[in-house]
Design an enzyme around this catalytic site. Structure first.
Site, mmCIF file in Angstrom:
data_model
loop_
_atom_site.group_PDB
_atom_site.id
_atom_site.type_symbol
_atom_site.label_atom_id
_atom_site.label_comp_id
_atom_site.label_asym_id
_atom_site.label_seq_id
_atom_site.Cartn_x
_atom_site.Cartn_y
_atom_site.Cartn_z
ATOM 1 N N SER A 205 -5.872 -9.238 0.391
ATOM 2 C CA SER A 205 -6.238 -8.149 1.347
ATOM 3 C C SER A 205 -7.474 -8.191 2.018
ATOM 4 C CB SER A 205 -5.826 -6.780 0.727
ATOM 5 O OG SER A 205 -6.526 -6.594 -0.304
ATOM 6 N N LYS B 125 -7.568 -4.331 7.645
ATOM 7 C CA LYS B 125 -8.041 -2.603 7.967
ATOM 8 C C LYS B 125 -7.796 -2.673 9.504
ATOM 9 C CE LYS B 125 -8.762 -0.022 4.321
ATOM 10 N NZ LYS B 125 -8.255 1.426 4.302
#
Length: 504
Positions: free
Chosen positions: A305, A51
């Site tokens: 992730s 992110k």
């Protein structure tokens, strides 16, 4: 078209803050899968998630005037941390609006990086509405977690790196999907540079907003979203990500919570790092693809992730791993209530490892036992066991996929309650924060007797409760009305086999 993102991705100047993460081969899972499996290690970013890429790229595109007025975002986790670090790095004032259910570890991480944290509501939607209010009132710039071209381009740099890091053929890349920013950026780049490489989006089975949109040929809003993989618990795919994704992926794969838990273990065994459920989602999809297609000798990439998980969630993850790996089966078995029955039953199981064995005396005729067994995932072991037991006259019920059995009954097996007449059983989810359980009970109290209650904290944003009420049949509609007014997701479990066998 997706090609319009290529220049944006190539021009993303994010590497004075974000890092180029390694593309590591995973030897253990590769051997088991009979395919080369590579992990793109986004869990090694400064905020332990990809992110940071999109948030920082968005801030770099703002004007000096926009930066001076500050930025705001709504987030329950990784986007908040990415924006907080990016804002601190550029000296921009940032306000992060989080649901009150957000774990303290994520709140503290945003504060530690200099952001102002505002807690508002129980859900992302309530937090987002307040963030939009701040945009209007104070002229701040809203930084979306996924539905923004600059954010998507920042996330797309993951694909740019991995294609540069691995020059050989890549048969498929598996990408987790929540709102779709990462998948949009990556799939656009991969399909432009290496169109022969397949791209699969992976979603939780209970939060599959992309699959629902593709099936309906339009974006839809899911009526209920599963909360286990909170990093991808999104009810509607982003508008811009959907436009890009539908033109650039080869399919969608869904994974269960158990399958994600098994993938977390796989990542740990190869890397000694612990991902969050959403962080292991792409590997869960990869494993499912291999199991369904039977392919061998291919090269696959899974995106690791994120690694922002609460430590107290590890207990639940560990408990679910064996089922997700299809190495544990759970059965309810009825045996005669007489001396020697247990020895006879165990002898029939042979040298199989028993992972769990629960029993409580109910009457002098039959004994219902809750038994967990280690099984092999490759040779229909569950079916073989069930058929073997049935052939010897035992009544067998396979509960391996029964959520009520796994989340509640296995911790409650204690006997039937014949005195608890007119009993109705419901399963609830309610926001997990201090005082939430008391508030939940207060809302339910007063009208009907609570005959059974089981609550277990799983370290997630929402708590799970199994409740029994003694309700006369003529008052069932009144109970349903009250439960709907509560506003918590619930399901009627009165006819669930696990309850009927052990507690009904």
């Amino acid at each position: 078209m997706p090609q319009s993102y290529i220049k944006r991705i190539l021009n993303a100047r994010i590497y004075d803050l974000a890092v180029e993460t390694p593309l590591d081969e995973a030897p253990l899972i590769s051997t088991r899968m009979k395919n080369k499996v590579l992990f793109k290690r986004e869990d090694l970013q400064p905020v332990f998630s990809f992110k940071i890429r999109g948030a920082y790229n968005k801030l770099l595109q703002l004007t000096d005037e926009q930066r001076a007025k500050g930025v705001v975002a709504a987030s329950a986790g990784n986007h908040a941390q990415g924006l907080a670090l990016a804002s601190q790095h550029l000296g921009v004032s940032a306000t992060i609006v989080m649901p009150q259910t957000t774990p303290a570890i994520k709140i503290d991480a945003a504060k530690r990086r200099g952001s102002k944290v505002v807690l508002m509501g129980d859900t992302f939607d309530e937090a987002s509405a307040h963030a939009q209010k701040l945009v209007v009132e104070k002229g701040m710039t809203y930084v979306p977690p996924y539905d923004d071209a600059d954010v998507i381009a920042g996330q797309g740099t993951v694909a740019m790196e991995l294609l540069r890091q691995y020059s050989g053929p890549i048969d498929a890349v598996f990408i987790p999907v929540g709102g779709g920013g990462l998948c949009a950026g990556m799939s656009a780049y991969i399909k432009y540079v290496r169109p022969e490489t397949k791209v699969f989006a992976v979603e939780p089975v209970d939060a599959a907003c992309l699959k629902a949109a593709l099936d309906a040929n339009r974006r839809v809003t899911l009526p209920h979203v599963g909360i286990f993989a909170d990093g991808v618990a999104v009810a509607q795919i982003g508008k811009e990500p959907y436009r890009v994704i539908k033109a650039s992926i080869d399919g969608v794969i869904t994974a269960t919570a158990d399958e994600m838990c098994a993938a977390i273990k796989d990542v740990f065994e190869d890397t000694r790092s612990i991902t969050e459920p959403a962080g292991a989602l792409s590997l869960a999809g990869l494993k499912k693809y291999v199991a369904e297609t039977g392919c061998e000798g291919k090269t696959f990439v899974a995106i690791s992730s994120g690694a922002n998980t609460n430590f107290d969630r590890l207990r639940f993850i560990s408990e679910s791993t064996e089922i997700g790996e299809k190495r544990e089966a759970i059965f309810a078995v009825t045996i005669p209530e007489k001396p020697g029955s247990y020895a006879k039953f165990c002898k029939l199981l042979g040298k199989r490892s028993i992972t769990e064995f629960n029993y409580r005396y109910a009457d002098n005729r039959d004994a219902h036992i809750f038994v967990g067994l280690q099984v092999s995932p490759s040779n229909n072991d569950r079916e073989v066991i069930a058929n073997t037991l049935a052939s010897k006259g035992y009544k067998v019920c396979d509960m391996t996929e029964n959520e009520t059995a796994k989340l509640h009954i296995r911790h409650m097996v204690g006997g039937h309650a014949p005195q608890a007449g007119d009993e109705k059983i419901y399963r609830f989810e309610f926001p997990e924060r201090p005082g939430a359980l008391l508030k939940f009970l207060t809302k339910l109290a007063g009208r009907w007797n609570i005959s059974m209650f089981h609550y277990r904290n799983h370290g997630a944003a929402f708590g799970r409760v199994l409740v029994g009420f003694q309700v006369p049949k003529k008052e069932h509609k009144q109970l349903e009305t009250l439960l709907k007014d509560l506003g918590y997701p619930y399901s009627d479990e009165t006819n669930n086999e696990a309850y009927q066998y052990f507690l009904g």
